[in-house]
Design a protein around this motif. Structure first.
Motif, PDB file in Angstrom:
ATOM      1  N   TYR A   2       0.828  -1.207   0.000  1.00  0.00           N
ATOM      2  CA  TYR A   2       0.000   0.000   0.000  1.00  0.00           C
ATOM      3  C   TYR A   2       0.863   1.257   0.000  1.00  0.00           C
ATOM      4  CZ  TYR A   2      -2.941   3.752   1.722  1.00  0.00           C
ATOM      5  OH  TYR A   2      -3.570   4.944   1.871  1.00  0.00           O
ATOM      6  N   GLU A   3       1.867   1.286   0.861  1.00  0.00           N
ATOM      7  CA  GLU A   3       2.716   2.483   0.976  1.00  0.00           C
ATOM      8  C   GLU A   3       3.445   2.774  -0.329  1.00  0.00           C
ATOM      9  OE1 GLU A   3       2.614   4.650   3.390  1.00  0.00           O
ATOM     10  OE2 GLU A   3       1.228   3.406   4.519  1.00  0.00           O
ATOM     11  N   ARG A   6       0.815   4.098  -2.815  1.00  0.00           N
ATOM     12  CA  ARG A   6       0.275   5.397  -2.388  1.00  0.00           C
ATOM     13  C   ARG A   6       1.132   6.565  -2.869  1.00  0.00           C
ATOM     14  NH1 ARG A   6       0.043   8.487   2.868  1.00  0.00           N
ATOM     15  NH2 ARG A   6       1.917   7.333   3.356  1.00  0.00           N
ATOM     16  N   PHE A   9      -0.193   8.004  -6.054  1.00  0.00           N
ATOM     17  CA  PHE A   9      -1.527   8.613  -6.095  1.00  0.00           C
ATOM     18  C   PHE A   9      -1.401  10.131  -6.147  1.00  0.00           C
ATOM     19  CE2 PHE A   9      -5.468  10.299  -4.340  1.00  0.00           C
ATOM     20  CZ  PHE A   9      -6.375   9.682  -5.186  1.00  0.00           C
ATOM     21  N   ASN A  10      -1.748  10.692  -7.295  1.00  0.00           N
ATOM     22  CA  ASN A  10      -1.666  12.124  -7.511  1.00  0.00           C
ATOM     23  C   ASN A  10      -2.556  12.474  -8.705  1.00  0.00           C
ATOM     24  OD1 ASN A  10      -0.886  14.800  -7.491  1.00  0.00           O
ATOM     25  ND2 ASN A  10       1.014  14.429  -8.594  1.00  0.00           N
ATOM     26  N   ASN A  21      -2.998   9.050 -12.742  1.00  0.00           N
ATOM     27  CA  ASN A  21      -2.627   8.875 -11.336  1.00  0.00           C
ATOM     28  C   ASN A  21      -3.802   8.841 -10.367  1.00  0.00           C
ATOM     29  OD1 ASN A  21      -0.241  10.323 -12.747  1.00  0.00           O
ATOM     30  ND2 ASN A  21       0.679   9.328 -10.977  1.00  0.00           N
ATOM     31  N   THR A  36       4.910  -1.316  -9.103  1.00  0.00           N
ATOM     32  CA  THR A  36       3.765  -0.418  -9.013  1.00  0.00           C
ATOM     33  C   THR A  36       3.388   0.133 -10.382  1.00  0.00           C
ATOM     34  OG1 THR A  36       5.216   1.459  -8.557  1.00  0.00           O
ATOM     35  CG2 THR A  36       4.309   0.286  -6.643  1.00  0.00           C
ATOM     36  N   ARG A  75      -8.064   3.869  -5.209  1.00  0.00           N
ATOM     37  CA  ARG A  75      -8.129   5.275  -5.586  1.00  0.00           C
ATOM     38  C   ARG A  75      -7.587   6.120  -4.448  1.00  0.00           C
ATOM     39  NH1 ARG A  75     -11.163   6.675 -10.121  1.00  0.00           N
ATOM     40  NH2 ARG A  75     -12.223   4.927 -11.072  1.00  0.00           N
ATOM     41  N   ASP A  76      -8.436   6.831  -3.755  1.00  0.00           N
ATOM     42  CA  ASP A  76      -7.995   7.782  -2.733  1.00  0.00           C
ATOM     43  C   ASP A  76      -7.763   7.183  -1.357  1.00  0.00           C
ATOM     44  OD1 ASP A  76     -10.698   7.246  -2.543  1.00  0.00           O
ATOM     45  OD2 ASP A  76     -11.182   9.216  -1.752  1.00  0.00           O
ATOM     46  N   LYS A  77      -8.163   5.941  -1.136  1.00  0.00           N
ATOM     47  CA  LYS A  77      -7.928   5.278   0.149  1.00  0.00           C
ATOM     48  C   LYS A  77      -7.769   3.786  -0.095  1.00  0.00           C
ATOM     49  CE  LYS A  77     -12.885   5.375   1.085  1.00  0.00           C
ATOM     50  NZ  LYS A  77     -13.917   5.809   2.000  1.00  0.00           N
ATOM     51  N   PRO A  78      -7.213   3.074   0.869  1.00  0.00           N
ATOM     52  CA  PRO A  78      -6.995   1.637   0.684  1.00  0.00           C
ATOM     53  C   PRO A  78      -8.304   0.914   0.341  1.00  0.00           C
ATOM     54  CG  PRO A  78      -5.965   2.383   2.701  1.00  0.00           C
ATOM     55  CD  PRO A  78      -6.797   3.523   2.191  1.00  0.00           C
ATOM     56  N   TYR A 111      -8.422  -3.612   3.009  1.00  0.00           N
ATOM     57  CA  TYR A 111      -7.105  -3.391   3.604  1.00  0.00           C
ATOM     58  C   TYR A 111      -7.142  -3.527   5.122  1.00  0.00           C
ATOM     59  CZ  TYR A 111      -2.676  -0.992   4.513  1.00  0.00           C
ATOM     60  OH  TYR A 111      -1.410  -0.660   4.936  1.00  0.00           O
TER      61      TYR A 111
END
Length: 138
Positions: A2-3, A6, A9-10, A21, A36, A75-78, A111
């Motif tokens: 995940y890290e 992440r 993600f932009n 992104n 990734t 997308r914006d969260k796990p 997650y």
């Protein structure tokens, strides 16, 4: 995983026609390396690359591997719940075409609870199973 994903993600408009992104993915290859990728969408419809497929391309390009252990996309969260982070049909298909043994790969569904689902459960009656088995026997 995940890290590492992440970081990519932009969400942004690359041009008047391309958005990128906004979906990211991480894949754990058979040897444990993490690869990734991020999604790019174009308005013409033909140019659309999902984050999962980009990560798969990166895996193959940089390591020559085709077998996947785990996949996480979001997308914006796990990933959360049943529908979050699930791959599209093209990504499911490509996973199996890349290596039929990827039917055992696990997609992260949630997650927080670490709930996963195998690719075989997402595409249970894959049309290419017989051909893939015959190819591997050669």
């Amino acid at each position: 995983m995940y890290e590492e994903a992440r970081i990519l993600f932009n969400p942004r408009e690359v041009s008047d026609f391309v958005y990128a992104n906004h979906v990211v993915a991480a894949i754990e290859a058979e040897d444990g390396q993490i690869f990734t990728g991020f999604c790019m969408e174009g308005t013409c419809g033909v140019f659309h690359l999902c984050a999962e497929r980009v990560a798969l391309f990166n895996m193959y390009q940089f390591s020559g591997q085709t077998k996947v252990k785990k996949i996480l996309a979001f997308r914006d969260k796990p990933p959360y719940g049943e529908g979050s982070g699930m791959p599209c049909g093209a990504c499911r298909e490509f996973l199996l075409e890349l290596n039929a043994e990827n039917k055992e790969a696990e997609f992260m569904m949630d997650y927080e609870t670490r709930k996963t689902i195998k690719v075989a459960e997402l595409i249970p009656y894959w049309w290419g199973e017989e051909r893939a088995t015959n190819w591997q026997d050669k």
